[in-house]
Design an enzyme around this catalytic site. Sequence first.
Site, short mmCIF file in Angstrom:
data_model
loop_
_atom_site.label_atom_id
_atom_site.label_comp_id
_atom_site.label_asym_id
_atom_site.label_seq_id
_atom_site.Cartn_x
_atom_site.Cartn_y
_atom_site.Cartn_z
N LYS A 148 0.83 -1.22 0.00
CA LYS A 148 0.00 0.00 0.00
C LYS A 148 0.85 1.26 0.00
CE LYS A 148 -2.52 -1.23 3.72
NZ LYS A 148 -3.50 -1.12 4.81
N LYS A 202 2.60 2.12 2.61
CA LYS A 202 2.42 2.68 3.95
C LYS A 202 3.63 2.32 4.82
CE LYS A 202 -1.38 3.33 7.13
NZ LYS A 202 -2.81 3.28 7.25
#
Length: 133
Positions: A49, A51
């Site tokens: 993602k 992240k």
Amino acid sequence: MTTKKYHRAITYGTFDLFHIGHLRLLERIANLADEVIVAVSSDEFNKLKGKYCTIPFENRRDIVAALRMVTKVIREDNWEQKIKDVQKYQCDVFVMGSDWEGQFDFLKPYCDVVYLPRTAGISSTSIKQKIQT
Ligand code: CTP
């Protein structure tokens, strides 16, 4: 006899640097449902993602699992598992914070979908930024 609207809720998140916004969300989910299943994002999925996550999956999972309102913790490995999870665990409601408003409406044929308001002024990202400054 239960007075709650739902029997089993499921929610997903990273829960990095566990903070009051996370706690308030899980408390409000527990007010809606007798049982609360939390899917904690794996380190690999966070990477996918894009992240950046500070605390390793096993620690984030154990912190969430220790909360008294959490019935069960599972691992989130991909975007596609939600329908299967809802069916496997027979969840009658899927809950996320309002930053995800509308994004999981595709689950509506399988269970109710509820977005709860986020707690203002806090996020894992803002904590990381504060520590760095
Ligand atoms: N959440 C919330 N209130 C906050 C922060 C998060 O209700 N202030 C909710 C999110 O909406 C989500 C769950 O907590 O349903 C897990 O969110 P997560 O992405 O792990 O937390 P954030 O603090 O938003 O993380 P980041 O800053 O990395 O996006």
